[in-house]
Design a protein around this motif. Structure first.
Motif, PDB file in Angstrom:
ATOM      1  N   UNK A 152     -53.792  36.882 -66.504  1.00  0.00           N
ATOM      2  CA  UNK A 152     -53.269  38.241 -65.984  1.00  0.00           C
ATOM      3  C   UNK A 152     -54.553  37.397 -64.639  1.00  0.00           C
ATOM      4  N   UNK A 153     -54.582  37.723 -63.894  1.00  0.00           N
ATOM      5  CA  UNK A 153     -55.257  37.559 -62.751  1.00  0.00           C
ATOM      6  C   UNK A 153     -56.965  37.979 -62.328  1.00  0.00           C
ATOM      7  N   UNK A 154     -57.453  37.906 -61.623  1.00  0.00           N
ATOM      8  CA  UNK A 154     -58.814  38.309 -61.919  1.00  0.00           C
ATOM      9  C   UNK A 154     -58.829  39.555 -61.397  1.00  0.00           C
ATOM     10  N   UNK A 155     -58.251  40.148 -60.740  1.00  0.00           N
ATOM     11  CA  UNK A 155     -58.299  41.570 -61.343  1.00  0.00           C
ATOM     12  C   UNK A 155     -57.343  42.544 -62.225  1.00  0.00           C
ATOM     13  N   UNK A 156     -56.927  41.509 -63.246  1.00  0.00           N
ATOM     14  CA  UNK A 156     -56.051  42.202 -64.318  1.00  0.00           C
ATOM     15  C   UNK A 156     -54.639  42.231 -64.300  1.00  0.00           C
ATOM     16  N   UNK A 157     -54.357  42.151 -63.162  1.00  0.00           N
ATOM     17  CA  UNK A 157     -53.164  42.007 -63.008  1.00  0.00           C
ATOM     18  C   UNK A 157     -52.153  40.852 -63.304  1.00  0.00           C
ATOM     19  N   UNK A 158     -50.982  41.185 -64.127  1.00  0.00           N
ATOM     20  CA  UNK A 158     -50.214  40.983 -64.895  1.00  0.00           C
ATOM     21  C   UNK A 158     -49.454  39.207 -64.012  1.00  0.00           C
ATOM     22  N   UNK A 159     -49.791  38.388 -64.439  1.00  0.00           N
ATOM     23  CA  UNK A 159     -49.090  36.838 -63.423  1.00  0.00           C
ATOM     24  C   UNK A 159     -47.702  37.097 -64.016  1.00  0.00           C
ATOM     25  N   UNK A 160     -47.028  37.482 -64.848  1.00  0.00           N
ATOM     26  CA  UNK A 160     -45.703  37.477 -65.261  1.00  0.00           C
ATOM     27  C   UNK A 160     -45.399  35.854 -66.363  1.00  0.00           C
ATOM     28  N   UNK A 161     -46.925  35.604 -66.273  1.00  0.00           N
ATOM     29  CA  UNK A 161     -46.421  34.455 -67.132  1.00  0.00           C
ATOM     30  C   UNK A 161     -47.266  34.192 -68.481  1.00  0.00           C
ATOM     31  N   UNK A 162     -46.536  33.691 -69.023  1.00  0.00           N
ATOM     32  CA  UNK A 162     -46.422  33.081 -71.150  1.00  0.00           C
ATOM     33  C   UNK A 162     -48.058  31.647 -70.989  1.00  0.00           C
ATOM     34  N   UNK A 163     -48.284  31.825 -71.833  1.00  0.00           N
ATOM     35  CA  UNK A 163     -49.547  30.807 -72.099  1.00  0.00           C
ATOM     36  C   UNK A 163     -49.561  30.625 -73.791  1.00  0.00           C
ATOM     37  N   UNK A 164     -49.391  29.418 -74.353  1.00  0.00           N
ATOM     38  CA  UNK A 164     -49.908  29.193 -75.771  1.00  0.00           C
ATOM     39  C   UNK A 164     -51.378  29.526 -75.969  1.00  0.00           C
ATOM     40  N   UNK A 165     -51.544  28.972 -77.068  1.00  0.00           N
ATOM     41  CA  UNK A 165     -52.901  29.910 -77.383  1.00  0.00           C
ATOM     42  C   UNK A 165     -53.778  28.147 -76.906  1.00  0.00           C
ATOM     43  N   UNK A 166     -52.951  26.784 -77.718  1.00  0.00           N
ATOM     44  CA  UNK A 166     -53.082  25.797 -77.304  1.00  0.00           C
ATOM     45  C   UNK A 166     -53.773  25.120 -76.169  1.00  0.00           C
ATOM     46  N   UNK A 167     -53.398  26.049 -75.337  1.00  0.00           N
ATOM     47  CA  UNK A 167     -52.933  25.392 -73.574  1.00  0.00           C
ATOM     48  C   UNK A 167     -54.475  25.727 -72.869  1.00  0.00           C
ATOM     49  N   UNK A 168     -54.916  25.365 -72.592  1.00  0.00           N
ATOM     50  CA  UNK A 168     -56.155  25.507 -71.640  1.00  0.00           C
ATOM     51  C   UNK A 168     -55.921  26.690 -70.807  1.00  0.00           C
ATOM     52  N   UNK A 169     -56.973  27.186 -70.421  1.00  0.00           N
ATOM     53  CA  UNK A 169     -57.274  28.335 -69.619  1.00  0.00           C
ATOM     54  C   UNK A 169     -57.272  28.033 -68.421  1.00  0.00           C
ATOM     55  N   UNK A 170     -56.143  27.656 -67.185  1.00  0.00           N
ATOM     56  CA  UNK A 170     -56.894  27.420 -66.323  1.00  0.00           C
ATOM     57  C   UNK A 170     -57.777  28.169 -65.365  1.00  0.00           C
ATOM     58  N   UNK A 171     -58.327  27.550 -64.196  1.00  0.00           N
ATOM     59  CA  UNK A 171     -59.459  28.786 -63.056  1.00  0.00           C
ATOM     60  C   UNK A 171     -58.568  29.026 -62.702  1.00  0.00           C
ATOM     61  N   UNK A 172     -58.857  30.621 -62.446  1.00  0.00           N
ATOM     62  CA  UNK A 172     -57.802  31.489 -61.859  1.00  0.00           C
ATOM     63  C   UNK A 172     -57.445  32.827 -62.564  1.00  0.00           C
ATOM     64  N   UNK A 173     -57.014  32.397 -63.862  1.00  0.00           N
ATOM     65  CA  UNK A 173     -55.896  33.239 -64.983  1.00  0.00           C
ATOM     66  C   UNK A 173     -56.796  33.318 -66.311  1.00  0.00           C
ATOM     67  N   UNK A 174     -56.708  34.427 -66.662  1.00  0.00           N
ATOM     68  CA  UNK A 174     -57.168  35.513 -67.878  1.00  0.00           C
ATOM     69  C   UNK A 174     -56.096  35.735 -69.148  1.00  0.00           C
ATOM     70  N   UNK A 175     -56.545  35.904 -69.978  1.00  0.00           N
ATOM     71  CA  UNK A 175     -56.268  36.482 -71.092  1.00  0.00           C
ATOM     72  C   UNK A 175     -56.718  37.439 -72.030  1.00  0.00           C
ATOM     73  N   UNK A 176     -56.294  38.426 -72.002  1.00  0.00           N
ATOM     74  CA  UNK A 176     -57.211  39.332 -72.690  1.00  0.00           C
ATOM     75  C   UNK A 176     -57.615  39.498 -74.262  1.00  0.00           C
TER      76      UNK A 176
END
Length: 357
Positions: free
Chosen positions: A7-31
């Motif tokens: 999700x972005x900083x406004x909690x809007x879905x980015x339409x992408x997924x990421x594995x837990x092992x991968x570092x979360x990039x700046x400006x991206x969020x999970x819940x």
């Protein structure tokens, strides 16, 4: 391997997924969800993290975890609670207490009322090794002692007002209006400055309101007007005695800190301050009021206990819902600041009122 929706900083879905092992990039969020279970005795369920966990091994926590791809927040909370404790609840049983945005995640904090005997809790192998019911105050004490995982303790401190309201327990008050009293030389201004930084509260120095350049005292009417303007604000730390307004300030504040130091200690402190800063203004004074040697000031310090101490203690006895904190040495001040660092604005009072005969 767990996969997260992003999700972005406004909690809007980015339409992408990421594995837990991968570092979360700046400006991206999970819940992340937290499921806090409370029983009919208003006790909170905590579980003990496995000692082989990489982060915060052997510390206590609430049940929680990250949303998996495609899940809703409530679905994740129900799943995590069942996986880690064996407790089954419906989504409608959950009450959302708050949602917070941290560095790389949104934290959804749910609470659910349910009585579950400890022997019926099923711990998740590799995740948790024990469970216990604790009161809200016991949880705060565990956090102070480092027994609760730091991120969990920080969140619980932040959520304390809402959790207290939900539980309907006696208020553990949040300090938003603090006055600091005590003899000159006891360190009121230093303590005020440190507390202001720790609690993110604005600091008001009454000395700065009272004196103009050249050590010219403002008329009382002007001082009263300036002080009243500060008192009306929503939050503050006010440093200074000023007997003409002290009772009004004690009525308006939620926390009184009284530095009850020996007068000889205060005189030595002032003399050291004069020697060190002679000719220069203190941070708590106006620029045009340099430090100076004033024998009459030392005399007032020597007579402070006789003139003011009994009055302050006496008025403190009349305050009903005000936290009262009395500190009698530099060591006690240091310990108090350490508690504030851990507990924030929820440090409890330590002064016990005298029983009326």
């Amino acid at each position: 391997m767990e996969v997260w929706d992003l999700f972005d900083e406004n909690r809007i879905p980015l339409g992408r997924t990421e594995s837990r092992a991968a570092p979360v990039k700046k400006g991206e969020y999970h819940i992340v969800v937290v499921a806090c279970v409370v029983n009919s005795k208003n006790q909170i369920l905590l579980t003990l993290r496995d000692r082989n966990k990489v982060k915060y091994p052997g510390t206590w926590e609430n049940t929680g975890g990250a949303l998996q791809a495609g899940e809703s927040s409530r679905e994740a909370a129900v799943r995590e609670l069942f996986e880690e404790t064996g407790i089954k609840v419906a989504q409608d049983d959950l009450t959302m207490l708050d949602s917070q945005k941290e560095e790389y995640a949104f934290i959804d904090f749910y609470i659910v009322k349910k009585d579950v005997p400890l022997e019926e809790i099923v711990l998740q192998k590799g995740e948790t090794t024990d469970a216990r019911w604790v009161t809200f105050r016991e949880m705060l004490e565990m956090g102070r002692c480092g027994e609760i995982a730091p991120p969990i303790y920080r969140r619980m401190r932040t959520l304390a007002p809402k959790l207290i309201k939900f539980l309907g327990i006696r208020k553990v008050s949040e300090s938003r209006k603090i006055i600091i009293l005590g003899c000159s030389g006891s360190g009121k201004s230093t303590l005020a400055a440190k507390l202001g930084k720790q609690l993110s509260l604005p600091v008001v120095y009454l000395d700065a309101l009272s004196w103009d350049a050249g050590w010219k005292r403002k008329p009382f009417e002007e001082f009263d007007r300036l002080a009243e303007a500060e008192i009306r604000k929503e939050e503050w730390i006010i440093d200074g005695n000023f007997p003409r307004t002290v009772e009004h300030r004690m009525d308006e504040c939620d926390t009184v800190i009284y530095l009850d130091f020996k007068r000889w200690f205060c005189i030595l402190s002032v003399l050291k301050r004069v020697i060190k800063n002679y000719g220069k203004p203190r941070e708590s004074m106006n620029p045009g009021c340099p430090e100076k040697f004033d024998p009459s000031f030392l005399k007032r310090i020597w007579n402070f206990d006789r003139r003011s101490k009994a009055h302050y203690y006496g008025y403190m006895e009349t305050l009903s819902d005000t936290k009262l904190i009395v500190l009698k040495s530099r060591r006690e001040v240091g310990r108090f600041l350490e508690k504030v660092e851990k507990e924030g604005r929820f440090v409890e009072g330590n002064y016990k009122k005298q029983k009326k005969k």
